[in-house]
Each structure stands twice: as structure tokens, then as C-alpha cells.
Motif scaffolding. Structure first.
Motif, PDB file in Angstrom:
ATOM      1  N   PHE A  47       0.840  -1.191   0.000  1.00 42.56           N
ATOM      2  CA  PHE A  47       0.000   0.000   0.000  1.00 42.56           C
ATOM      3  C   PHE A  47       0.879   1.246   0.000  1.00 42.56           C
ATOM      4  CE2 PHE A  47      -3.403   2.777   1.148  1.00 42.56           C
ATOM      5  CZ  PHE A  47      -2.872   3.664   2.075  1.00 42.56           C
ATOM      6  N   VAL A  48       0.454   2.263  -0.749  1.00 42.83           N
ATOM      7  CA  VAL A  48       1.203   3.521  -0.810  1.00 42.83           C
ATOM      8  C   VAL A  48       0.392   4.682  -0.237  1.00 42.83           C
ATOM      9  CG1 VAL A  48       2.295   5.209  -2.335  1.00 42.83           C
ATOM     10  CG2 VAL A  48       2.532   2.765  -2.813  1.00 42.83           C
ATOM     11  N   ALA A  49      -0.845   4.834  -0.713  1.00 38.50           N
ATOM     12  CA  ALA A  49      -1.650   5.982  -0.300  1.00 38.50           C
ATOM     13  C   ALA A  49      -3.114   5.696  -0.566  1.00 38.50           C
ATOM     14  CB  ALA A  49      -1.222   7.242  -1.035  1.00 38.50           C
ATOM     15  N   VAL A  61       1.711   5.797   3.393  1.00 42.58           N
ATOM     16  CA  VAL A  61       2.713   4.994   4.079  1.00 42.58           C
ATOM     17  C   VAL A  61       3.869   5.906   4.434  1.00 42.58           C
ATOM     18  CG1 VAL A  61       3.940   4.311   1.986  1.00 42.58           C
ATOM     19  CG2 VAL A  61       3.921   2.796   3.972  1.00 42.58           C
ATOM     20  N   GLY A  62       4.543   5.607   5.524  1.00 48.97           N
ATOM     21  CA  GLY A  62       5.558   6.514   6.041  1.00 48.97           C
ATOM     22  C   GLY A  62       6.668   6.865   5.061  1.00 48.97           C
ATOM     23  N   SER A  63       7.031   5.921   4.222  1.00 46.75           N
ATOM     24  CA  SER A  63       8.162   6.132   3.323  1.00 46.75           C
ATOM     25  C   SER A  63       7.894   7.169   2.225  1.00 46.75           C
ATOM     26  CB  SER A  63       8.578   4.805   2.689  1.00 46.75           C
ATOM     27  OG  SER A  63       7.507   4.243   1.971  1.00 46.75           O
ATOM     28  N   PHE A  68       4.745  12.337  -1.739  1.00 51.21           N
ATOM     29  CA  PHE A  68       3.667  11.946  -2.648  1.00 51.21           C
ATOM     30  C   PHE A  68       2.366  12.614  -2.212  1.00 51.21           C
ATOM     31  CE2 PHE A  68       5.375   7.483  -4.040  1.00 51.21           C
ATOM     32  CZ  PHE A  68       6.580   8.067  -4.382  1.00 51.21           C
ATOM     33  N   THR A  69       1.516  12.919  -3.200  1.00 47.25           N
ATOM     34  CA  THR A  69       0.197  13.478  -2.924  1.00 47.25           C
ATOM     35  C   THR A  69      -0.843  12.749  -3.763  1.00 47.25           C
ATOM     36  OG1 THR A  69       1.133  15.666  -2.470  1.00 47.25           O
ATOM     37  CG2 THR A  69      -1.228  15.544  -2.902  1.00 47.25           C
TER      38      THR A  69
END
Length: 116
Positions: A47-49, A61-63, A68-69
Motif C-alpha cells: 500500500f502507498v496511499a 505509508v511513512g516512506s 507523494f500526494t
């Protein structure tokens, strides 16, 4: 039937930017939380956003937080991912889908390669 078509990937150098798009059809897009996910070489999809149906709430995600938006246009059934300050560890195939419960199908993804 459900279709998810990701686009906008490419090859960039460290520090570069890309804007990914995901055009969705076959379901009621405007009522669903959507997410971006990525699959790096040799790793599981992660998962990213995500963004709620109204766009009022987002989660990262924290990384990728701060770089990222995620956004969406319900009139166009499209979700976006603006990626800035890209790092080599962002290299992956990026996918969109409903979140947290997927739609059961995935698009072809769009490949992002970040070189150092």
C-alpha cells in the motif's frame, strides 16, 4: 466490467517527479475510497496511499509521506498520484484499486524507474 487503467509512469533520476493517473470504470467510483499500491522487483505489492470518496481524507505509508500526494476527480473517475523527490527505492510498478477491499481485478500498472 471493472477496469482500472494506470498511466504516467516513466524513468526519472533521483529527485525527479512524476504524476500517475488511474482511470476507473465499471463501478461507482465516486462512492469509494481509492488507493495506490506498488510492487517493487522481488517484493510483494504494498500500500502507498489512499483517499476517501470525498477527497477530504488521505493517508500515506511513512516512506512516501511528504513526497507523494494523492488526489481524485470524481467527475472524471480518475485518481492521481503526484510523486516528488523520487528515490531509487520508489522504483516499482504502481497500481490503483479500491481500498481497503480491492475490486477483485487489477490493471496493468504503470512502471516507475528511478535511477541514482
Amino acid at each position: 466490467q471493472v477496469q482500472l487503467v494506470e498511466s504516467g509512469g516513466g524513468s526519472v533520476q533521483t529527485g525527479g517527479s512524476l504524476r500517475l493517473s488511474c482511470a476507473a470504470s465499471g463501478f461507482t467510483f465516486r462512492f469509494n475510497t481509492m488507493g495506490w499500491f506498488r510492487e517493487a522487483p522481488g517484493k510483494e505489492r504494498e500500500f502507498v496511499a489512499s483517499i476517501t470518496w470525498s477527497g477530504e481524507s488521505t493517508f500515506y505509508v511513512g516512506s512516501v509521506k511528504g513526497r507523494f500526494t494523492i488526489s481524485r476527480d470524481n467527475a472524471k473517475n480518475t485518481v492521481y498520484l503526484q510523486m516528488n523527490s523520487l528515490k531509487p527505492e520508489d522504483t516499482a510498478v504502481y497500481y490503483c484499486n479500491r481500498h481497503p477491499t480491492s475490486l477483485g481485478v487489477w490493471g496493468q500498472g504503470t512502471r516507475v524507474t528511478v535511477s541514482s
